[in-house]
Scaffold this motif. Sequence first.
Motif, PDB file in Angstrom:
ATOM      1  N   ALA A  42       0.825  -1.211   0.000  1.00  0.00           N
ATOM      2  CA  ALA A  42       0.000   0.000   0.000  1.00  0.00           C
ATOM      3  C   ALA A  42       0.855   1.255   0.000  1.00  0.00           C
ATOM      4  N   ASP A  43       0.260   2.316  -0.511  1.00  0.00           N
ATOM      5  CA  ASP A  43       0.900   3.622  -0.415  1.00  0.00           C
ATOM      6  C   ASP A  43       0.694   4.157   1.005  1.00  0.00           C
ATOM      7  N   VAL A  44       1.017   5.414   1.229  1.00  0.00           N
ATOM      8  CA  VAL A  44       0.951   5.975   2.580  1.00  0.00           C
ATOM      9  C   VAL A  44      -0.452   5.975   3.178  1.00  0.00           C
ATOM     10  N   TYR A  45      -1.478   5.882   2.325  1.00  0.00           N
ATOM     11  CA  TYR A  45      -2.852   5.901   2.821  1.00  0.00           C
ATOM     12  C   TYR A  45      -3.294   4.536   3.345  1.00  0.00           C
ATOM     13  N   TRP A  47      -3.748   0.121   3.751  1.00  0.00           N
ATOM     14  CA  TRP A  47      -4.526  -1.012   3.245  1.00  0.00           C
ATOM     15  C   TRP A  47      -6.019  -0.808   3.338  1.00  0.00           C
ATOM     16  N   SER A  49      -7.636   1.982   2.492  1.00  0.00           N
ATOM     17  CA  SER A  49      -8.163   2.971   1.548  1.00  0.00           C
ATOM     18  C   SER A  49      -8.977   2.269   0.457  1.00  0.00           C
ATOM     19  N   MET A  52      -6.988   1.415  -2.685  1.00  0.00           N
ATOM     20  CA  MET A  52      -6.093   0.264  -2.552  1.00  0.00           C
ATOM     21  C   MET A  52      -6.880  -1.039  -2.617  1.00  0.00           C
ATOM     22  N   SER A  77      -1.864   4.552   9.234  1.00  0.00           N
ATOM     23  CA  SER A  77      -1.565   5.073   7.898  1.00  0.00           C
ATOM     24  C   SER A  77      -1.780   6.591   7.891  1.00  0.00           C
ATOM     25  N   TRP A  78      -1.234   7.221   6.858  1.00  0.00           N
ATOM     26  CA  TRP A  78      -1.372   8.669   6.707  1.00  0.00           C
ATOM     27  C   TRP A  78      -2.844   8.997   6.453  1.00  0.00           C
ATOM     28  N   PRO A  84       0.785  13.901   1.421  1.00  0.00           N
ATOM     29  CA  PRO A  84       1.991  13.701   2.234  1.00  0.00           C
ATOM     30  C   PRO A  84       3.021  14.788   1.943  1.00  0.00           C
ATOM     31  N   TYR A  89       4.483  15.085   8.142  1.00  0.00           N
ATOM     32  CA  TYR A  89       4.613  13.846   7.363  1.00  0.00           C
ATOM     33  C   TYR A  89       5.950  13.168   7.648  1.00  0.00           C
ATOM     34  N   ARG A  93       6.516   9.457   9.000  1.00  0.00           N
ATOM     35  CA  ARG A  93       7.324   8.491   8.245  1.00  0.00           C
ATOM     36  C   ARG A  93       8.420   7.876   9.114  1.00  0.00           C
TER      37      ARG A  93
END
Length: 111
Positions: A42-45, A47, A49, A52, A77-78, A84, A89, A93
Motif C-alpha cells: 500500500a501507499d501511505v494511505y 490497506w 483505503s 487500494m 496510515s497517513w 503527504p 509527514y 514516516r
Amino acid sequence: QSRSSHQIDAYEAAGAAGLDPWGRLAKSRRVNAERHVLVMLADVYGWRSAAMRSAADRLARECGAITLVPDLFRGESWPGGQPPGGDVYEAWRRGHPGDRVAADIEDTVRA
C-alpha cells in the motif's frame, strides 16, 4: 521463522483461506502452493483505503490470484485526503522504520 512478533492485519481479495474473520493473517496457515498469491504494498494511505482495496480486487480478479495488502503502518496510515509532505509527514514516516516494514513484508510472504 517470523522476524516479528506482531500479528499482521491485511486486506484479502479473492476469498483466500488463511485469514481469520478480522482479516489478519493466520501465522500457522500456509497458502497452497498451487494458487498464485500477490502481495500488494500500500501507499501511505494504507490497506484500508478504498482505492487500494479496489486495486487489490481488480488484480485478484484479472490475475486469478489471491491478493494480500498487508497493514505496513500497523493501523497508523497517513490520513486520507491529506497530501503527504512537510514536517508532520516526515515525523509520521520516521515512525515506520524500514527494517520493521521489511520484516512485516517478509512475514506476509511467509504466511
